[in-house]
Design a protein around this motif. Sequence first.
Motif, PDB file in Angstrom:
ATOM      1  N   PHE A  11       0.817  -1.208   0.000  1.00 18.29           N
ATOM      2  CA  PHE A  11       0.000   0.000   0.000  1.00 18.29           C
ATOM      3  C   PHE A  11       0.852   1.261   0.000  1.00 18.29           C
ATOM      4  CE2 PHE A  11      -2.724  -3.151   2.070  1.00 18.29           C
ATOM      5  CZ  PHE A  11      -3.985  -2.891   1.531  1.00 18.29           C
ATOM      6  N   ASP A  12       0.567   2.177  -0.914  1.00 15.82           N
ATOM      7  CA  ASP A  12       1.050   3.547  -0.780  1.00 15.82           C
ATOM      8  C   ASP A  12       0.274   4.204   0.370  1.00 15.82           C
ATOM      9  OD1 ASP A  12       2.261   6.114  -1.579  1.00 15.82           O
ATOM     10  OD2 ASP A  12       0.252   6.586  -2.301  1.00 15.82           O
ATOM     11  N   MET A  13       0.744   5.336   0.857  1.00 12.09           N
ATOM     12  CA  MET A  13       0.084   5.985   1.991  1.00 12.09           C
ATOM     13  C   MET A  13      -0.692   7.245   1.587  1.00 12.09           C
ATOM     14  SD  MET A  13       1.651   7.241   5.675  1.00 12.09           S
ATOM     15  CE  MET A  13       2.367   8.794   5.120  1.00 12.09           C
ATOM     16  N   THR A 109       1.345  -7.622   4.369  1.00  9.81           N
ATOM     17  CA  THR A 109       1.143  -6.253   3.907  1.00  9.81           C
ATOM     18  C   THR A 109       2.402  -5.420   4.123  1.00  9.81           C
ATOM     19  OG1 THR A 109       0.259  -5.630   6.070  1.00  9.81           O
ATOM     20  CG2 THR A 109      -1.343  -6.224   4.359  1.00  9.81           C
ATOM     21  N   ALA A 110       2.553  -4.417   3.266  1.00 11.25           N
ATOM     22  CA  ALA A 110       3.637  -3.444   3.436  1.00 11.25           C
ATOM     23  C   ALA A 110       3.084  -2.057   3.166  1.00 11.25           C
ATOM     24  CB  ALA A 110       4.792  -3.741   2.498  1.00 11.25           C
ATOM     25  N   LEU A 111       3.605  -1.087   3.887  1.00 12.08           N
ATOM     26  CA  LEU A 111       3.358   0.321   3.606  1.00 12.08           C
ATOM     27  C   LEU A 111       4.584   0.829   2.867  1.00 12.08           C
ATOM     28  CD1 LEU A 111       1.317   2.657   4.174  1.00 12.08           C
ATOM     29  CD2 LEU A 111       2.775   3.274   6.123  1.00 12.08           C
ATOM     30  N   VAL A 112       4.384   1.344   1.649  1.00 12.40           N
ATOM     31  CA  VAL A 112       5.503   1.783   0.816  1.00 12.40           C
ATOM     32  C   VAL A 112       5.245   3.238   0.438  1.00 12.40           C
ATOM     33  CG1 VAL A 112       6.875   1.293  -1.232  1.00 12.40           C
ATOM     34  CG2 VAL A 112       5.687  -0.576  -0.080  1.00 12.40           C
ATOM     35  N   THR A 113       5.946   4.141   1.084  1.00 14.87           N
ATOM     36  CA  THR A 113       5.615   5.558   0.982  1.00 14.87           C
ATOM     37  C   THR A 113       6.841   6.422   0.697  1.00 14.87           C
ATOM     38  OG1 THR A 113       4.716   7.455   2.211  1.00 14.87           O
ATOM     39  CG2 THR A 113       5.767   5.719   3.507  1.00 14.87           C
ATOM     40  N   SER A 114       6.614   7.532   0.020  1.00 12.30           N
ATOM     41  CA  SER A 114       7.684   8.508  -0.204  1.00 12.30           C
ATOM     42  C   SER A 114       7.901   9.394   1.014  1.00 12.30           C
ATOM     43  CB  SER A 114       7.363   9.389  -1.427  1.00 12.30           C
ATOM     44  OG  SER A 114       7.361   8.631  -2.615  1.00 12.30           O
ATOM     45  N   SER A 115       6.975   9.380   1.954  1.00 16.99           N
ATOM     46  CA  SER A 115       7.104  10.194   3.163  1.00 16.99           C
ATOM     47  C   SER A 115       8.216   9.663   4.061  1.00 16.99           C
ATOM     48  CB  SER A 115       5.785  10.207   3.939  1.00 16.99           C
ATOM     49  OG  SER A 115       4.793  10.907   3.223  1.00 16.99           O
ATOM     50  N   GLY A 116       8.791  10.560   4.848  1.00 20.73           N
ATOM     51  CA  GLY A 116       9.870  10.184   5.754  1.00 20.73           C
ATOM     52  C   GLY A 116       9.366   9.482   7.003  1.00 20.73           C
ATOM     53  N   ARG A 117      10.296   8.821   7.705  1.00 19.45           N
ATOM     54  CA  ARG A 117       9.940   8.004   8.871  1.00 19.45           C
ATOM     55  C   ARG A 117       9.240   8.819   9.965  1.00 19.45           C
ATOM     56  NH1 ARG A 117       8.742   2.996  10.508  1.00 19.45           N
ATOM     57  NH2 ARG A 117      10.296   2.238   9.010  1.00 19.45           N
ATOM     58  N   ALA A 118       9.698  10.033  10.242  1.00 16.68           N
ATOM     59  CA  ALA A 118       9.094  10.825  11.316  1.00 16.68           C
ATOM     60  C   ALA A 118       7.612  11.069  11.044  1.00 16.68           C
ATOM     61  CB  ALA A 118       9.830  12.154  11.475  1.00 16.68           C
ATOM     62  N   LEU A 119       7.283  11.351   9.798  1.00 23.86           N
ATOM     63  CA  LEU A 119       5.901  11.603   9.417  1.00 23.86           C
ATOM     64  C   LEU A 119       5.088  10.320   9.451  1.00 23.86           C
ATOM     65  CD1 LEU A 119       4.211  14.044   8.520  1.00 23.86           C
ATOM     66  CD2 LEU A 119       4.668  13.374   6.163  1.00 23.86           C
ATOM     67  N   GLU A 163       6.483 -10.218  -8.333  1.00 23.02           N
ATOM     68  CA  GLU A 163       5.501 -10.447  -9.395  1.00 23.02           C
ATOM     69  C   GLU A 163       4.219 -11.106  -8.871  1.00 23.02           C
ATOM     70  OE1 GLU A 163       8.505 -13.850  -9.472  1.00 23.02           O
ATOM     71  OE2 GLU A 163       8.558 -11.645  -9.343  1.00 23.02           O
ATOM     72  N   ARG A 164       4.238 -11.556  -7.616  1.00 22.63           N
ATOM     73  CA  ARG A 164       3.027 -12.107  -6.999  1.00 22.63           C
ATOM     74  C   ARG A 164       2.406 -11.113  -6.023  1.00 22.63           C
ATOM     75  NH1 ARG A 164       0.105 -15.261  -9.227  1.00 22.63           N
ATOM     76  NH2 ARG A 164      -0.785 -15.870  -7.206  1.00 22.63           N
ATOM     77  N   CYS A 165       2.866  -9.866  -6.054  1.00 26.01           N
ATOM     78  CA  CYS A 165       2.351  -8.821  -5.176  1.00 26.01           C
ATOM     79  C   CYS A 165       1.433  -7.873  -5.943  1.00 26.01           C
ATOM     80  CB  CYS A 165       3.498  -8.002  -4.580  1.00 26.01           C
ATOM     81  SG  CYS A 165       4.615  -8.924  -3.499  1.00 26.01           S
ATOM     82  N   VAL A 166       0.472  -7.297  -5.231  1.00 26.00           N
ATOM     83  CA  VAL A 166      -0.354  -6.221  -5.773  1.00 26.00           C
ATOM     84  C   VAL A 166       0.019  -4.933  -5.059  1.00 26.00           C
ATOM     85  CG1 VAL A 166      -2.677  -5.286  -6.030  1.00 26.00           C
ATOM     86  CG2 VAL A 166      -2.276  -7.732  -6.385  1.00 26.00           C
ATOM     87  N   ALA A 167       0.360  -3.907  -5.825  1.00 30.23           N
ATOM     88  CA  ALA A 167       0.642  -2.586  -5.271  1.00 30.23           C
ATOM     89  C   ALA A 167      -0.547  -1.681  -5.535  1.00 30.23           C
ATOM     90  CB  ALA A 167       1.901  -2.003  -5.912  1.00 30.23           C
ATOM     91  N   ILE A 168      -0.911  -0.892  -4.537  1.00 24.26           N
ATOM     92  CA  ILE A 168      -2.045   0.023  -4.665  1.00 24.26           C
ATOM     93  C   ILE A 168      -1.521   1.445  -4.546  1.00 24.26           C
ATOM     94  CG2 ILE A 168      -4.314   0.665  -3.783  1.00 24.26           C
ATOM     95  CD1 ILE A 168      -4.622  -2.141  -2.687  1.00 24.26           C
TER      96      ILE A 168
END
Length: 223
Positions: A11-13, A109-119, A163-168
Amino acid sequence: MTSHHPAAVLFDMDGTLVDSERLWDVALVELAQTYGGTLSTAARRAIVGTAMAESMRILHDDIGQPHRDPDVSAAWVNARILELFRGGLRWRPGALALLGAVRQARIPTALVTSSGRALVEIALDTLGRDSFDVVVCGDEVDAAKPHPEPYLTAARLLGVPIERCVAIEDSPTGVASAVAAGAAVLAVPAEVPLAPRDGVHQLESLLAVDLDLLAGLLRRTPA
């Protein structure tokens, strides 16, 4: 977990799970104003989904002040956005239910974000610290989105084939990152319209998304 489920959902955030882009709007517009400038709509759209250094470059160029120190501007924006995030975040339509369904099915699940860790740490107060098996932040990778590294890193940490993952995702930058990594991609645009792209399934919201739909995305993705 049945065999047809994704190996993981990534998941993107911002703009995907939470309605935080409006808060970025506030911080970026205010920064431009402190420099005596006005952030254009085109520049704001270009910033969505980018790492902080690139965002500051776009903003500085847009207001005609490319000499500005990106680190100074980034520090200002980070401080302001932290204040705004502490005021609370709203879920995007359908996001909470989908995340809950994925977790209930015991799909990693994973959170994959461009935001920094503090945020991200503040955002996790809303998202739930037990909602993700892995969190990949923008300031914890060598190359940020649209480079594939953030999504490849998430898959590696989860121990699953990308290749077996779905990214949103919601932004052109994020979609490009996930596609380059080799994930199946579900795009749900928030602030920025997305052009049709081969191999990317686009919906108006997450309200109608369920596990069967996510599994179907994998079947549509070329091996």
